[in-house]
Design a protein around this motif. Structure first.
Motif, short mmCIF file in Angstrom:
data_model
loop_
_atom_site.label_atom_id
_atom_site.label_comp_id
_atom_site.label_asym_id
_atom_site.label_seq_id
_atom_site.Cartn_x
_atom_site.Cartn_y
_atom_site.Cartn_z
N LYS A 199 -15.09 -0.40 5.54
CA LYS A 199 -13.82 -0.48 4.70
C LYS A 199 -14.23 -0.29 3.42
O LYS A 199 -13.43 0.73 2.58
CB LYS A 199 -13.08 -1.77 4.91
CG LYS A 199 -11.84 -1.92 4.01
CD LYS A 199 -11.51 -3.34 3.96
CE LYS A 199 -10.18 -3.40 3.21
NZ LYS A 199 -10.20 -2.99 1.65
N VAL A 200 -15.27 -0.78 2.87
CA VAL A 200 -15.49 -0.69 1.36
C VAL A 200 -16.16 0.74 1.09
O VAL A 200 -15.90 1.47 0.34
CB VAL A 200 -16.36 -1.66 0.75
CG1 VAL A 200 -16.96 -1.53 -0.73
CG2 VAL A 200 -15.60 -3.14 0.77
N TYR A 201 -17.08 0.97 2.21
CA TYR A 201 -17.73 2.23 2.14
C TYR A 201 -17.03 3.33 2.02
O TYR A 201 -17.28 4.63 1.26
CB TYR A 201 -18.88 2.44 3.04
CG TYR A 201 -20.00 3.41 2.92
CD1 TYR A 201 -20.92 3.34 1.69
CD2 TYR A 201 -19.97 4.48 3.69
CE1 TYR A 201 -21.97 4.55 1.42
CE2 TYR A 201 -20.86 5.73 3.49
CZ TYR A 201 -21.82 5.54 2.41
OH TYR A 201 -22.70 6.64 2.18
N LYS A 202 -15.96 3.41 3.01
CA LYS A 202 -15.20 4.46 3.16
C LYS A 202 -13.66 4.32 2.41
O LYS A 202 -12.67 5.22 2.68
CB LYS A 202 -14.95 4.64 4.83
CG LYS A 202 -16.21 5.06 5.45
CD LYS A 202 -16.65 6.46 4.72
CE LYS A 202 -17.95 7.18 5.64
NZ LYS A 202 -18.57 8.35 5.20
N LYS A 203 -13.56 3.25 1.48
CA LYS A 203 -12.47 3.13 0.54
C LYS A 203 -11.25 3.06 1.47
O LYS A 203 -10.26 3.92 1.19
CB LYS A 203 -12.24 4.14 -0.44
CG LYS A 203 -13.52 4.50 -1.10
CD LYS A 203 -13.36 5.69 -2.06
CE LYS A 203 -14.43 5.63 -3.16
NZ LYS A 203 -15.65 5.90 -2.68
N MET A 204 -11.34 2.09 2.63
CA MET A 204 -10.29 2.11 3.75
C MET A 204 -9.24 1.03 3.13
O MET A 204 -9.55 0.21 2.25
CB MET A 204 -10.87 1.48 4.76
CG MET A 204 -9.78 1.56 6.11
SD MET A 204 -10.58 0.74 7.55
CE MET A 204 -12.04 1.67 7.85
N SER A 205 -7.86 1.16 3.17
CA SER A 205 -6.88 0.55 2.56
C SER A 205 -6.92 -0.82 3.55
O SER A 205 -7.21 -0.80 4.62
CB SER A 205 -5.60 1.06 2.58
OG SER A 205 -5.25 1.32 3.87
N ASN A 206 -6.18 -1.99 3.12
CA ASN A 206 -5.90 -2.99 3.83
C ASN A 206 -5.09 -2.87 5.14
O ASN A 206 -5.51 -3.39 6.29
CB ASN A 206 -5.47 -4.17 3.03
CG ASN A 206 -6.15 -4.52 1.99
OD1 ASN A 206 -7.66 -4.53 1.89
ND2 ASN A 206 -5.59 -5.46 1.12
N ASP A 207 -4.29 -1.86 4.85
CA ASP A 207 -3.28 -1.61 6.26
C ASP A 207 -3.90 -1.05 7.07
O ASP A 207 -3.99 -1.43 8.31
CB ASP A 207 -2.19 -0.86 5.63
CG ASP A 207 -1.14 -1.86 4.88
OD1 ASP A 207 -1.13 -2.97 5.11
OD2 ASP A 207 -0.17 -1.06 4.46
N ALA A 208 -4.75 0.04 6.74
CA ALA A 208 -5.69 0.94 7.54
C ALA A 208 -6.51 -0.18 8.31
O ALA A 208 -7.02 -0.05 9.59
CB ALA A 208 -6.24 1.99 6.91
N PHE A 209 -7.31 -1.01 7.63
CA PHE A 209 -8.40 -2.08 8.49
C PHE A 209 -7.57 -2.82 9.34
O PHE A 209 -8.09 -3.09 10.58
CB PHE A 209 -8.92 -2.83 7.16
CG PHE A 209 -9.94 -3.82 7.62
CD1 PHE A 209 -11.25 -3.35 7.95
CD2 PHE A 209 -9.55 -5.17 8.00
CE1 PHE A 209 -12.12 -4.62 8.26
CE2 PHE A 209 -10.27 -6.16 8.36
CZ PHE A 209 -11.83 -5.86 8.81
#
Length: 697
Positions: free
Chosen positions: A173-183
């Motif tokens: 999540k952090v490495y690919k800059k994923m949003s909370n909703d996407a996670f």
């Protein structure tokens, strides 16, 4: 083997019990040889599970060893001749030998190491004291929760544990800059694919995942702040509903129903636990003394420890320098817009701490730079940054004066870790915000201080006295080409920290906060700075006991300066609008200084002015030739970005250059690319400038 330690009940405070655990593990590993895992004889596992030696150590200290396990048959001890009454116990142990064991996959072993280092680092040392006992009493519930997650499989038959799964997902999540909703959506898809027996054991939302990992000590402390940046609702102000300075409400929504939304929230990431973790980890702990153990001191400047400031600090504070494990830090901050290039204006200020104990190939890398503060916007913080720095400064004072007990996994000992800040690193505007010295106006140079070298030009203030820094008999001191005058002034005196502090203490400053601004704020601000010799505040950094003794308190960021210099050079050479310093007002300034007559504006018959071409201005054909040169260059792998993407050969324009692109151009490419289009003197100057930055970087 001596086994009297197995009967000790006060395991945490008994050095004998700890030595017994160590001797048991050494005995087992010596007898079992190549086996990576051994059976755990704690009162819960009863030799039914094979785990790593680290887990066995944790179990035996946390839970205690099975007192009936008198002969270590599962760990290589031969079976003696037994009395009849012992047969039942032996049969019991043999009967459960082949039961299913909860083995831990090798990929998750590092999680057990991390938990042991965080929760048991100091306890496993011989020096048991009240601090370790309190630490155990407070955190054991959190440890049990994390340790169970590190052992529990995601589902039956799976090789990955719950904790390992969550750590890997959050890393992605952090490495690919994923949003909370996407996670959350991805986790729900995974949940639907997995068996139902894992639905209750795995945290399936970002909130639950962070809640699980919060006990690792990687969280932050939210601190409410006044809407006018006057004060923090922290410590003595923690229970106030209104700002103690401007009386503004703490909350923007407070309808009496329990819903309270603060105006601003400062995110404070405690520094102490993050520094301790460098010593908890067996991989990074040896590197924390690299500057003392492995650095080669041959007079070359390769690391901050080679610098004069570091060595003088050691001489002033020998008690601090005596232990190489004490941490030297650098502080860096700057404003940025989290919304990228959007039209919305927002200024957020992160504050980073850089540990200089590490070798140079690690200390500036992302994993070892700690963000200690995240200061909210939306407006630029200005001089009020001191309000938000207070939690960090208080922690740094504690680390300097008292230190903190820390377990060093490389030596297996507990020591008192102290820390200090050697300097700050900023661009020039942030330099003024951190130091309190205004970097605008006639006294903008903090080195010259009151002995300014600035002059007023037609549209701005110019600093034309830099030749005073040259050697006394330098040929340029006798030249009138620069400003029409000889330069016979000596360089400004270097003020000590004590002298600067005396200047600051002689002034009077308005309180922090934007509540004091009004329609005449600009005029009042100018008057205030002039009255206080260009000081706008006493920096909170002077609260650090050692700060006034430093010779180098603030450093300028070479990245910003190098990029600005290249932008102005290219703008002037290639005639870029907005970056071109060869303007009509600049030509009139030359006329006022009575220098460079060939560049003075010429009046036409109709009253307009003609700007004579300069020898440093490229024609359209020359600009296109320079761009074709940049377009054709091939770089070694990893040396530079693809600069050709920023080049437009039709019209000869450059756009979208990043900071590293500017460094490569300034140091290597610009002098060579301009060599065929400029005269020898200008080309030599570009080579010397590039060589200066090569040596500096």
């Amino acid at each position: 083997m001596e086994k009297g330690w197995m009967k000790i009940t006060n395991r945490w405070a008994s050095a004998e019990y700890k030595l017994g655990v160590e001797s048991f593990i050494q005995f087992a590993m010596a007898n079992l040889g190549s086996e990576a895992e051994i059976r755990c004889p704690c009162i819960d596992c009863l030799n039914t599970k094979k785990v790593s030696s680290v887990v066995v150590k944790i179990h035996l200290i946390r839970r205690g060893i099975d007192p009936s396990y008198k002969t270590w048959v599962h760990h290589g001890e031969p079976i003696p001749v037994r009395e009849p009454q012992d047969d039942d116990n032996l049969e019991h142990n043999e009967g459960i030998r082949n039961e299913t064991s909860g083995e831990v996959p090798e990929d998750d072993n590092h999680l057990h190491d991390m938990l042991e280092q965080i929760y048991f680092g100091g306890i496993l040392d011989d020096d048991i004291n009240e601090l370790h006992i309190n630490h155990e009493r407070i955190d054991m519930h959190n440890f049990d929760k994390l340790f169970n997650a590190a052992q529990r499989k995601a589902y039956l038959g799976c090789e990955t544990t719950v904790l390992g799964f969550i750590v890997k997902m959050l890393h992605v999540k952090v490495y690919k800059k994923m949003s909370n909703d996407a996670f959350n959506l991805i986790m729900q898809i995974i949940k639907e694919m997995l068996p139902a027996d894992c639905h209750e054991t795995i945290p399936w939302t970002i909130y639950e995942a962070k809640k699980l990992l919060r006990d690792l000590g990687l969280g932050y402390v939210p601190i409410h702040a006044c809407v006018n940046d006057c004060a923090l609702f922290w410590k003595e102000n923690a229970n106030l509903e209104n700002c103690p300075t401007c009386n503004e409400s703490r909350y923007k929504v407070n309808d009496g129903t329990g819903q309270k939304i603060p105006h601003k929230i400062l995110r404070y990431f405690p520094l102490t636990s993050r520094l301790q973790r460098q010593y908890f980890c067996k991989k990074t702990a040896p590197d924390m003394t690299w500057h003392k153990d492995k650095r080669v001191d041959d007079g070359e400047l390769r690391h901050p420890a080679d610098g004069q400031e570091w060595k003088e600090f050691d001489e002033r504070f020998p008690d601090f320098a005596a232990d190489a494990r004490n941490v030297r830090l650098g502080m860096a901050t700057d404003g940025f817009n989290p919304f990228g290039n959007m039209s919305q204006s927002y200024s957020m200020w992160p504050v980073f701490m850089v540990p200089y104990n590490l070798p140079p190939w690690k200390c500036m890398k992302e994993p070892f730079c700690f963000m200690s503060l995240l200061i909210p916007g939306p407006s630029a913080i200005g001089r009020d940054i001191d309000v938000y720095l207070r939690p960090l400064i208080d922690e740094l004072k504690e680390l300097w004066q008292n230190g903190v007990q820390t377990y060093d996994s490389s030596s297996g000992q507990t020591f008192t870790m102290r820390a200090c800040v050697l300097w700050t690193i900023n661009d020039f505007p942030a330099y003024g915000i951190m130091s309190g010295w205004s970097t605008k106006g006639y006294l903008a140079c903090p080195i010259c201080n009151w002995d300014s070298i600035s002059v007023g030009l037609r549209s701005k203030i110019g600093y034309l006295g830099a030749r005073r820094y040259l050697p006394e008999h330098h040929v340029w001191r006798r030249s009138k080409l620069f400003n029409g005058k000889y330069e016979d002034r000596t360089r400004p005196l270097e003020l000590s920290g004590k002298e600067i502090l005396e200047q600051i203490n002689s002034g009077t400053y308005k309180p922090f906060g934007k509540h004091t601004n009004n329609n005449n704020s600009k005029k009042r601000k100018r008057d205030e700075y002039e009255k206080n010799l260009n000081w706008g505040k006493k920096s909170i950094l002077f609260d650090l006991p050692y700060w006034e003794t430093l010779n180098l308190r603030h450093c300028l960021d070479v990245m910003h300066i190098g990029k600005n210099i290249l932008d102005n050079l290219l703008g002037t050479l290639m005639g870029v609008d907005g970056k071109n310093k060869d303007t009509e007002k600049a030509r009139k300034d030359l006329e006022d200084q009575q220098i460079r007559k060939e560049l003075h504006l010429k009046r036409r018959a109709n009253g307009s002015f003609e700007k004579p071409p300069a020898m440093y201005t490229l024609s359209r054909a020359e600009r296109e030739g320079f761009c074709n040169f940049l377009k054709s260059i091939k770089y070694p792998d990893g040396y530079a970005a693809n600069i050709s993407k920023c080049v437009n050969t039709h019209g000869g324009k450059l756009s979208g250059l990043k900071s590293h692109d500017c460094h490569v151009l300034l140091q290597r490419l610009l002098p060579i690319g301009m060599r065929g289009y400029l005269n020898k003197e200008i080309d030599t100057t570009l080579f010397e400038l590039g060589n200066f930055y090569q040596q500096l970087c």
